[in-house]
Motif scaffolding. Structure first.
Motif, PDB file in Angstrom:
ATOM      1  N   UNK A 292      36.818  36.250  30.497  1.00  0.00           N
ATOM      2  CA  UNK A 292      37.579  36.975  31.496  1.00  0.00           C
ATOM      3  C   UNK A 292      38.883  36.220  31.727  1.00  0.00           C
ATOM      4  N   UNK A 293      39.913  36.920  32.169  1.00  0.00           N
ATOM      5  CA  UNK A 293      41.205  36.251  32.354  1.00  0.00           C
ATOM      6  C   UNK A 293      41.104  35.083  33.326  1.00  0.00           C
ATOM      7  N   UNK A 294      40.239  35.191  34.349  1.00  0.00           N
ATOM      8  CA  UNK A 294      40.095  34.090  35.298  1.00  0.00           C
ATOM      9  C   UNK A 294      39.492  32.867  34.610  1.00  0.00           C
ATOM     10  N   UNK A 295      38.623  33.066  33.649  1.00  0.00           N
ATOM     11  CA  UNK A 295      38.048  31.948  32.896  1.00  0.00           C
ATOM     12  C   UNK A 295      39.101  31.340  31.978  1.00  0.00           C
ATOM     13  N   UNK A 296      39.967  32.193  31.445  1.00  0.00           N
ATOM     14  CA  UNK A 296      41.011  31.752  30.507  1.00  0.00           C
ATOM     15  C   UNK A 296      42.110  30.968  31.230  1.00  0.00           C
ATOM     16  N   UNK A 297      42.478  31.400  32.437  1.00  0.00           N
ATOM     17  CA  UNK A 297      43.564  30.744  33.172  1.00  0.00           C
ATOM     18  C   UNK A 297      43.321  30.875  34.667  1.00  0.00           C
TER      19      UNK A 297
ATOM     20  N   UNK B 202      46.579  32.837  39.922  1.00  0.00           N
ATOM     21  CA  UNK B 202      45.764  33.615  40.863  1.00  0.00           C
ATOM     22  C   UNK B 202      45.797  35.110  40.546  1.00  0.00           C
ATOM     23  N   UNK B 203      46.762  35.562  39.746  1.00  0.00           N
ATOM     24  CA  UNK B 203      46.799  36.971  39.342  1.00  0.00           C
ATOM     25  C   UNK B 203      45.561  37.349  38.524  1.00  0.00           C
ATOM     26  N   UNK B 204      44.918  36.364  37.905  1.00  0.00           N
ATOM     27  CA  UNK B 204      43.761  36.663  37.042  1.00  0.00           C
ATOM     28  C   UNK B 204      42.471  36.839  37.835  1.00  0.00           C
ATOM     29  N   UNK B 205      42.442  36.454  39.105  1.00  0.00           N
ATOM     30  CA  UNK B 205      41.167  36.333  39.817  1.00  0.00           C
ATOM     31  C   UNK B 205      40.470  37.672  40.062  1.00  0.00           C
ATOM     32  N   UNK B 206      41.237  38.754  40.036  1.00  0.00           N
ATOM     33  CA  UNK B 206      40.643  40.079  40.251  1.00  0.00           C
ATOM     34  C   UNK B 206      40.862  41.011  39.058  1.00  0.00           C
ATOM     35  N   UNK B 207      41.312  40.475  37.923  1.00  0.00           N
ATOM     36  CA  UNK B 207      41.526  41.341  36.755  1.00  0.00           C
ATOM     37  C   UNK B 207      40.182  41.659  36.102  1.00  0.00           C
ATOM     38  N   UNK B 208      39.946  42.935  35.798  1.00  0.00           N
ATOM     39  CA  UNK B 208      38.661  43.341  35.222  1.00  0.00           C
ATOM     40  C   UNK B 208      38.765  43.835  33.789  1.00  0.00           C
ATOM     41  N   UNK B 209      39.861  44.460  33.409  1.00  0.00           N
ATOM     42  CA  UNK B 209      39.909  45.166  32.121  1.00  0.00           C
ATOM     43  C   UNK B 209      40.243  44.248  30.958  1.00  0.00           C
ATOM     44  N   UNK B 210      41.209  43.353  31.158  1.00  0.00           N
ATOM     45  CA  UNK B 210      41.644  42.500  30.053  1.00  0.00           C
ATOM     46  C   UNK B 210      40.662  41.349  29.832  1.00  0.00           C
TER      47      UNK B 210
END
Length: 799
Positions: free
Chosen positions: A594-599, A603-611
């Motif tokens: 998940x983007x949050x795991x990647x970076x 903080x923009x990644x913390x709620x991203x679901x699709x990418x």
């Protein structure tokens, strides 16, 4: 500082003050005045275990989740105390245990900031109805904290503000927010202030997690029985947390490479003529496929380990003919054994007393596909050994290559709760218990027994097993899928989130029923789902079969061509996917990120679901709405190449990406070196004589890997593998690739074809291993060249 909270809460009981402390090497024992015991074990500098008893002693320490090969050992351990607390210090953590009430605070050993702290901490409720304690733990939610994990929940990737239940449940046609469903994985990751930690509540009873739903500043977890027994992992990187949890609960051995190919399944392909019709069409249309699945109709009256004489009169011949055409046969096996004295599997199980019993003695009887059935107690070692032995004919004699365990939550028809009643008894490997404790691990132990059977009878080749139900640690034995989903756009989105969440929960080898199991997709939905599915570790179309066909050619020529194109991309990327699996197997690194795991710092990644990131270097974003010609998506920080146009985009922002039906948003990290095979119709169809390396130029450095072995068998465990580490460096007028190789495996190809994308200068000179070479000699054309696989240093310069 611990929060001052009133120690009265809904009649719950709490530990009182500590009256005794003792140390036994890496285990610390604390006892309170009201006979609560805390056993704190220091497993590693960043991994602590907390185990509580309310009765002054602990039961035998036993868990199906923990891998016997899990890492142990720490660099530093120091224990001290002051008037207020005991202080446990490792190289990574400081743990405070407060003397007045046994509450815990955990701090970063370097900067002394709070990572995780108890709110009420451990407390419990005596339940006369359950016959034991409801054990509870509550933690303070830190400012801006987010939560991830818990396996296959069909929810938003960020769990904050939600509550969940872990109880393996047959959940046909589940929807968004359905809970619980098929798996129980009681592990989550918390993230706040740039730091991440994880908690694994190793309790197989029905468990619950509340992430600030009931109280805004509190997260809690509890269980309807068993111990308060949890592991704490510290990063501070989120990936390190997931790696530590996966190390503790284990990873699978490498699968055969064909298991990473495309698989085709339906309920049901029968008779033999229908199976042959399907497989022939794949080859005629040149759509790659490695496995064909047989659902329950291949059996005689749904009796496991039998073949229908009407539909499959000569299974051994058929399986061999399929194998000759490149298809591995995978068959379904359910846990329910039909009550039938003429059926030798039932008779033997009955004679040996291998079936589950109710509390007062009779066998547990339940209705599933064959009618009334008994169910093996897979928590007994002898039963697992018996079950493993039943695969001899299927695997060794007939030649089946994989087994698919379904209905193993366990699912029972026509009863409330759709499973065993709570009074069913289990051996639990010598720790007798009721079904309340064994329910969530039943499917895991069935998959374990199946895995050992396949490993025994398929040797020297590797086994392939897939399961529907799972508990933490099941990934050691098997792959999984997300169960009976629905052919809707919402379920395409759910499948994406579930695959990411399972990877975050240590279970990477997973995929969805492409196209949806229930109901009928249209061609556009099927094409978009294939585009997503080819980037999931497990890639299989599966449908219920009662609504029409769902093969790649079931729609129109345009859809067939798109599906073929993307399955071909998967086959080209097999060396990349296999390397990613090696990193999972060897280093415990999730295959999807998940983007949050990647970076996590963005903080923009913390709620991203699709990418999400497939492996380490391919960014994927499915189109999950109809009639779309593209979508807005978030590109992570750094530079990324559009896979289709080779245009470079600088990330850290949301952007519009064009994607007609025959493409999808797909990007490659700048500096990446992506290995590719030629397209094959099945793994092993062609001998690979040249491997392609797609190089994506960047100003700066980037590392890539390529893992190779014989693609099956166990020689890789004896050093017969090849691991190449590519170090890329570019600086505007020069590009260098260095290779460091280890392992004894000799690949079938002699040369690399290197395609360089985005090179900012015209090449005037090339050095291979510090020797200048003629551009014609390396067939240099259009920034592409051919070099020997033995090269260790390649340099391209502008002068």
């Amino acid at each position: 500082m611990i929060l001052n909270t009133e120690l009265e809460y809904k009649g719950d009981l709490f530990p009182s003050s500590i009256i005794e402390y003792k140390k036994d090497v890496d285990v610390l024992h604390f006892t309170t005045a009201n006979n609560v015991k805390l056993q704190l074990t220091v497993l590693r500098d960043s991994v602590l275990r907390f185990r509580y008893s309310t009765v002054g002693k602990f039961n035998k320490d036993f868990s199906y989740a923990i891998d016997k090969n899990a890492s142990r050992g720490y660099n530093h351990l120091e224990i001290s105390d002051d008037e207020e607390k005991y202080i446990v210090t490792t190289a990574k953590l400081i743990c405070h245990i407060y003397k007045v009430d046994l509450r815990i605070s955990i701090l970063d050993a370097i900067d002394k900031t709070i990572i995780c702290q108890d709110e009420l901490g451990f407390h419990w409720e005596e339940s006369y109805e359950l016959g034991g304690d409801i054990v509870k733990m509550s933690k303070v939610a830190q400012n801006g904290e987010s939560y991830y994990g818990l396996g296959d929940k069909p929810e938003h990737i960020n769990l904050k503000g939600r509550r969940f239940e872990n109880w393996a449940t047959d959940s046909y046609a589940y929807g968004k927010n359905t809970d619980p469903i098929y798996k129980a994985i009681p592990f989550y990751t918390g993230l706040h202030n740039g730091k991440s930690y994880g908690i694994f509540f190793d309790n197989s009873f029905r468990t619950y997690f509340d992430f600030c739903q009931e109280r805004r500043n509190v997260t809690s977890f509890w269980a309807a029985g068993g111990e308060m027994n949890y592991y704490f992992f510290y990063g501070p990187k989120m990936e390190d947390v997931v790696v530590s949890y996966t190390d503790l609960t284990g990873t699978p051995e490498l699968p055969p490479l064909w298991a990473l190919g495309y698989h085709q399944c339906k309920w049901s392909y029968y008779p033999e003529s229908k199976v042959k019709e399907i497989t022939k069409k794949f080859r005629d249309l040149k759509i790659p496929c490695d496995a064909i699945y047989l659902d329950i109709d291949y059996m005689e009256g749904f009796r496991c380990f039998t073949w229908s004489k009407e539909y499959f009169p000569e299974p051994k011949r058929m399986v061999k003919e399929l194998a000759d055409d490149g298809f591995k046969t995978v068959v379904i096996i359910d846990p329910g054994i039909k009550i039938d004295m003429e059926y030798d599997v039932f008779r033997e199980g009955l004679e040996k007393d291998y079936f589950c019993k109710r509390a007062d003695g009779p066998y547990m009887k339940g209705k599933v596909w064959p009618g009334e059935c008994y169910f093996p107690d897979f928590t007994r070692p002898k039963v697992r050994e018996w079950w493993a032995g039943l695969f001899k004919e299927l695997i060794e004699d007939i030649g089946v290559k994989g087994v698919w365990n379904d209905m193993n939550e366990p699912a029972v028809m026509d009863v409330p709760g759709k499973s065993f009643p709570p009074d069913v008894r289990h051996d639990y490997d010598g720790n007798p218990c009721s079904h309340q404790k064994a329910h969530n691990i039943y499917g895991m132990q069935m998959a374990r027994a199946t895995y050992h059977g396949l490993k025994r009878f398929n040797y020297p080749k590797r086994p392939f097993v897939i399961t529907r139900s799972a508990y933490s640690g099941t990934q050691r034995y098997t792959s999984t899928w997300m169960g009976d989903n629905v052919a809707t756009w919402e379920h395409l989105q759910i499948a994406n989130i579930q695959a990411q969440r399972l990877a975050l929960s240590g279970f990477s080898f997973a995929g969805s029923d492409i196209g949806g199991f229930a109901e009928q997709p249209n061609g556009e939905l099927y094409a978009r789902w294939i585009q997503l599915g080819v980037f999931h570790p497990f890639c299989r179309t599966h449908s219920s079969g009662d609504h029409g066909d769902q093969e790649p050619w079931a729609f129109d020529d345009e859809i067939t061509d798109i599906v073929r194109k993307f399955i071909e991309i998967r086959y080209e990327l097999l060396p990349y996917l296999y390397t990613t699996f090696y990193q999972y197997y060897h280093d415990n690194v999730p295959m999807l990120k998940s983007l949050v795991l990647f970076d996590q710092e963005d903080t923009q990644t913390h709620y991203r679901t699709d990418e999400f990131i497939c492996g380490n270097q391919i960014l994927v974003c499915p189109i999950n709405e109809p009639n779309s010609k593209g979508r807005r998506m978030y590109i992570p920080r750094g530079e990324w190449y559009n896979y289709w146009t080779k245009e470079v985009i600088t990330g850290g922002k949301e952007t519009w990406v064009d994607a007609d039906l025959d493409t999808m948003p797909l990007f490659v990290k700048a500096g990446a070196i992506i290995p590719k095979f030629p397209v094959q119709q099945y793994v092993g169809e062609k001998e690979i004589t040249q491997l392609t390396l797609d190089v994506y130029y960047k100003d700066g450095k980037e590392d890539s890997e390529l893992y190779e072995d014989a693609n099956d068998g166990y020689d890789y465990t004896k050093g017969r593998y090849s691991l190449k580490k590519f170090n890329f460096a570019g600086n505007g007028d020069k590009m260098i690739i260095r290779i460091h190789k280890r392992g004894l495996f000799n690949t079938s190809y002699d040369t690399f074809k290197i395609n360089i994308h985005g090179l900012p200068f015209k090449v005037k000179s090339i050095k291979v291993d510090n020797e200048y070479v003629d551009l014609k000699e390396v067939k240099f054309k259009n920034n592409s060249l051919v070099v020997t696989k033995l090269f260790t240093n390649l340099q391209l310069k502008a002068d």
